[in-house]
Design a protein around this motif. Structure first.
Motif, PDB file in Angstrom:
ATOM      1  N   GLU A 129       0.835  -1.204   0.000  1.00 45.63           N
ATOM      2  CA  GLU A 129       0.000   0.000   0.000  1.00 45.63           C
ATOM      3  C   GLU A 129       0.874   1.261   0.000  1.00 45.63           C
ATOM      4  OE1 GLU A 129      -3.439   1.978   2.819  1.00 45.63           O
ATOM      5  OE2 GLU A 129      -3.187  -0.197   2.909  1.00 45.63           O
ATOM      6  N   GLU A 130       1.950   1.257   0.800  1.00 45.30           N
ATOM      7  CA  GLU A 130       2.870   2.401   0.842  1.00 45.30           C
ATOM      8  C   GLU A 130       3.563   2.591  -0.501  1.00 45.30           C
ATOM      9  OE1 GLU A 130       5.547   2.019   4.166  1.00 45.30           O
ATOM     10  OE2 GLU A 130       3.913   2.153   5.635  1.00 45.30           O
ATOM     11  N   LYS A 131       3.972   1.467  -1.110  1.00 47.24           N
ATOM     12  CA  LYS A 131       4.597   1.553  -2.444  1.00 47.24           C
ATOM     13  C   LYS A 131       3.618   2.116  -3.465  1.00 47.24           C
ATOM     14  CE  LYS A 131       8.073  -2.136  -2.119  1.00 47.24           C
ATOM     15  NZ  LYS A 131       8.421  -3.493  -2.577  1.00 47.24           N
ATOM     16  N   ALA A 132       2.353   1.701  -3.391  1.00 46.23           N
ATOM     17  CA  ALA A 132       1.318   2.182  -4.315  1.00 46.23           C
ATOM     18  C   ALA A 132       1.115   3.682  -4.129  1.00 46.23           C
ATOM     19  CB  ALA A 132       0.009   1.425  -4.097  1.00 46.23           C
ATOM     20  N   LYS A 133       1.058   4.122  -2.832  1.00 44.52           N
ATOM     21  CA  LYS A 133       0.896   5.558  -2.566  1.00 44.52           C
ATOM     22  C   LYS A 133       2.069   6.350  -3.143  1.00 44.52           C
ATOM     23  CE  LYS A 133      -1.891   5.347   1.684  1.00 44.52           C
ATOM     24  NZ  LYS A 133      -1.861   5.493   3.138  1.00 44.52           N
ATOM     25  N   LYS A 134       3.284   5.843  -2.939  1.00 43.80           N
ATOM     26  CA  LYS A 134       4.489   6.522  -3.452  1.00 43.80           C
ATOM     27  C   LYS A 134       4.459   6.590  -4.985  1.00 43.80           C
ATOM     28  CE  LYS A 134       9.463   6.689  -3.125  1.00 43.80           C
ATOM     29  NZ  LYS A 134      10.633   5.922  -3.425  1.00 43.80           N
ATOM     30  N   MET A 171       1.797   6.610  -6.833  1.00 43.00           N
ATOM     31  CA  MET A 171       0.770   7.591  -7.233  1.00 43.00           C
ATOM     32  C   MET A 171       1.319   9.016  -7.126  1.00 43.00           C
ATOM     33  SD  MET A 171      -2.616   5.772  -5.570  1.00 43.00           S
ATOM     34  CE  MET A 171      -3.580   7.243  -5.478  1.00 43.00           C
ATOM     35  N   VAL A 172       2.069   9.296  -6.048  1.00 45.14           N
ATOM     36  CA  VAL A 172       2.685  10.622  -5.880  1.00 45.14           C
ATOM     37  C   VAL A 172       3.663  10.891  -7.029  1.00 45.14           C
ATOM     38  CG1 VAL A 172       4.264  11.991  -4.449  1.00 45.14           C
ATOM     39  CG2 VAL A 172       2.355  10.753  -3.387  1.00 45.14           C
ATOM     40  N   ASP A 173       4.499   9.886  -7.345  1.00 40.83           N
ATOM     41  CA  ASP A 173       5.462  10.024  -8.459  1.00 40.83           C
ATOM     42  C   ASP A 173       4.732  10.252  -9.776  1.00 40.83           C
ATOM     43  OD1 ASP A 173       7.576   9.731  -6.762  1.00 40.83           O
ATOM     44  OD2 ASP A 173       7.976   7.604  -7.256  1.00 40.83           O
ATOM     45  N   LEU A 222       8.504   3.430 -17.728  1.00 48.13           N
ATOM     46  CA  LEU A 222       9.372   2.485 -17.007  1.00 48.13           C
ATOM     47  C   LEU A 222       8.954   2.413 -15.524  1.00 48.13           C
ATOM     48  CD1 LEU A 222      12.880   3.335 -18.534  1.00 48.13           C
ATOM     49  CD2 LEU A 222      11.609   1.182 -18.792  1.00 48.13           C
ATOM     50  N   ALA A 223       8.623   3.594 -14.972  1.00 44.04           N
ATOM     51  CA  ALA A 223       8.201   3.638 -13.570  1.00 44.04           C
ATOM     52  C   ALA A 223       6.903   2.898 -13.368  1.00 44.04           C
ATOM     53  CB  ALA A 223       8.084   5.100 -13.112  1.00 44.04           C
ATOM     54  N   GLU A 224       5.993   3.027 -14.352  1.00 44.33           N
ATOM     55  CA  GLU A 224       4.712   2.302 -14.256  1.00 44.33           C
ATOM     56  C   GLU A 224       4.929   0.792 -14.334  1.00 44.33           C
ATOM     57  OE1 GLU A 224       1.929   5.655 -16.471  1.00 44.33           O
ATOM     58  OE2 GLU A 224       2.136   3.652 -17.345  1.00 44.33           O
TER      59      GLU A 224
END
Length: 185
Positions: free
Chosen positions: A21-26, A28-30, A181-183
């Motif tokens: 969940e934290e990785k997903a939030k990060k 989304m911010v990116d 690439l990030a996605e």
């Protein structure tokens, strides 16, 4: 034993879910930050495109002005030449008339002398007019040179803006590639 193992597995799963969940939030911010950067690049590209169009419009106007100035110079030169030729024909007719009366007395001679002075004055006036036309042509050539220089400067600015636009476009493409690439990660 089994209950203890199940509790440990449940705790592990909850921790893993929290990390995800934290990785997903990060992520989304990116993604939001990259979207903002992309919008800023697009706005920059749009403004560069508008500046290029404005410069191209100015170049077209200068081209038109140069063409008009050249046409005016040509027309003006022809008009003066035609006027001078017409005046020469008039003077030739007058001279013929004077020559036909060479048998006249001293009064005729004095008239001829007076006419010669008028002709000399007219030739002097014609020379002055020709000098003025030469100066006008020189001034027009200087203007044309100035316009051409302005066009060259405008072309240089357009080339610089095009280079900036291409650089921005390349950076935009690189940013999009990084975003992809990030996605994918």
């Amino acid at each position: 034993g089994d209950v203890h193992t199940m509790h440990a597995e449940i705790d592990q799963m909850l921790l893993s879910a929290k990390n995800s969940e934290e990785k997903a939030k990060k992520a989304m911010v990116d993604a939001a930050r990259l979207a903002d950067e992309l919008r800023a690049e697009q706005d920059h590209c749009d403004s560069q495109g508008k500046a290029k169009k404005a410069l191209e419009s100015q170049m077209m106007e200068l081209d038109t002005k140069i063409t008009d100035a050249e046409e005016f110079a040509i027309r003006g030169g022809r008009a003066v030449l035609a006027k001078m030729e017409s005046r020469i024909r008039e003077l030739e007719i007058e001279l013929g008339s004077v020559q036909s009366h060479t048998s006249e007395n001293q009064k005729g001679f004095q008239r001829t002398e007076r006419k010669n002075k008028e002709l000399a004055f007219q030739i002097d006036e014609d020379k002055k007019n020709q000098q003025r036309m030469t100066e006008l042509a020189t001034a027009l050539q200087a203007k044309i040179k100035t316009y051409k220089k302005q066009i060259e400067e405008a072309e240089e600015i357009a080339a610089l803006n095009l280079a900036k636009f291409r650089k921005a476009q390349q950076e935009l493409e690189e940013n999009e590639e990084r975003a992809k690439l990030a996605e994918n990660q």
